[in-house]
Design a protein around this motif. Sequence first.
Motif, short mmCIF file in Angstrom:
data_model
loop_
_atom_site.label_atom_id
_atom_site.label_comp_id
_atom_site.label_asym_id
_atom_site.label_seq_id
_atom_site.Cartn_x
_atom_site.Cartn_y
_atom_site.Cartn_z
N GLU A 113 -4.07 -0.02 9.06
CA GLU A 113 -5.53 -0.38 8.69
C GLU A 113 -5.78 -1.22 7.62
N ARG A 114 -5.33 -0.62 6.33
CA ARG A 114 -5.70 -1.41 5.37
C ARG A 114 -5.29 -2.83 5.14
N ARG A 127 -0.47 9.69 10.61
CA ARG A 127 -1.88 9.59 9.80
C ARG A 127 -1.62 8.51 8.68
N ILE A 128 -0.48 8.79 8.23
CA ILE A 128 -0.16 7.86 6.91
C ILE A 128 -0.01 6.44 7.52
N THR A 163 -4.92 -0.94 14.92
CA THR A 163 -4.46 0.56 15.23
C THR A 163 -5.01 1.30 16.35
N ARG A 197 -1.04 4.95 10.15
CA ARG A 197 -2.31 4.43 10.66
C ARG A 197 -3.33 3.86 9.37
N GLN A 198 -3.05 4.76 8.37
CA GLN A 198 -3.98 4.47 7.21
C GLN A 198 -3.41 3.02 6.65
N HIS A 243 0.70 -1.19 0.03
CA HIS A 243 -0.19 -0.12 0.08
C HIS A 243 0.89 1.30 0.04
#
Length: 467
Positions: free
Chosen positions: A457-458, A450-451, A463, A453-454, A102
């Motif tokens: 999560e994906r 922020r990134i 998280t 975590r993203q 990702h």
Amino acid sequence: MKGTAMPEQKILLRNIYHLVSGANAARQRGVDLLVEGPQIAAVGKDLAAPGARVIDASTKLVMPGLVNTHHHMYQTLQRNVPAVQNAKLFDWLIALYEIWRHLGPDAIRVSTTLACAELLKTGCTTTADHHYVFPEGVTQDLIGLQFEAAARLGMRFCATRGSMSRGKREGGLPPDSVVQDEETILRSSEELIVAHHDARPFSMKHLALAPCSPFSVSDGAMRDAAALARKHKVKLHTHLAETKDEEAFCLETHGCRPLGLMERYGWLGEDVWYAHGVHFDDAELRLLASTKTGVAHCPTSNMRLGSGIARVPEMRALGVPVGLAVDGSASNDSSDMLGELRSCLMLHRVLGGAGAITAEQVLELGTVGGARLLGWPEVGTLEPGKAADIALVEMDRLDYAGALSDPLAAVIFSGCSHEVHTVIVNGKVVVEEGRVLGVDERALRHEANRIARQMLERAGHDTRWMM
Ligand code: ZN
């Protein structure tokens, strides 16, 4: 937010408390050091420098900026992931590839900025980075984004164009969605050399070619990289002899040990440096020494992943070129370069006793040793004519109090923070009073979290504790 660091015409470091101009040079007290343009112009008592910016160095240790020879900056966003905290290399890689699928341009920009900022704050002025994940569908120039991020912070940067061409389908380790075909790798590598590699003295940008490892790269891609690197006179880099699993893979797949395989590919010589080199045997160490093939020693990563202890004191004795490196942030899990010197000092004493390696020897590995691997002969010592890449450490601190009978050794043996006070790269101040000038540190922290975590999560990770 402060703007990008501006060029300084002249900088005078006034009345230096402790000048370490090189690992083996005589230390000096009370001298000045004058920087003009990108280089050191003079060192001496009471230098006249009309119009210069004056920095009071009366409580500072002044030393050459450190050189980091191996990193994977994108991994700053996956440090300390619980699922792989206790995994060894192959299991660690297999789990993390699912997150790295990702990776996008924002993650590359932010993670490179974050890693460079941490390195600068811990006294590192030159760094290599090994980026080898180019996910399917990402069309942006990720290496170009890295150079932009390093330039914004004012850091000397050697990008190594990594690659993976042996996916699961071909018996390799990575998923097929992050591997590329040999033709794409070759074309992109040549485009990047032409666009970025600058071989002139005081250059801020080098490009090297770096297929990822024997277990993720095809024979063709290894041979192509060597031929292309030699055509353009750029360096070659890869992971080698990091773990026993890699050794077993090479014996089973190729019928030889990792270095034997690289020898087949033509990967020996002064233009080659390997990350890790933990499991070389006696004959292999002699071969590295006679061919001047280099090793990026990554002590923290080797401890963290339980990979083993590289035979660095023996490498030094034989004349193998050795530099130091923090390795990827997911196997360290920091970009603390001064801390890496301490790890190196401590690690070799575990096996070799208290006399195995000294503070001066560790500094040598972390400065001129690394500069040699990356091809910057003007970097690594503070002498007239050399690059003005300088770290100033405040020594009037609680954690150095009582340790000042040997200030250089103090910054390696002592200290509970490895952050330095001021950093100059190529004649420009890029860290001032501990703050990185090229970036808003608060905004950077938030964006990185922020990134990270993203991405987690994906990939289905927990998280709940993340900011
Ligand atoms: Zn690595």
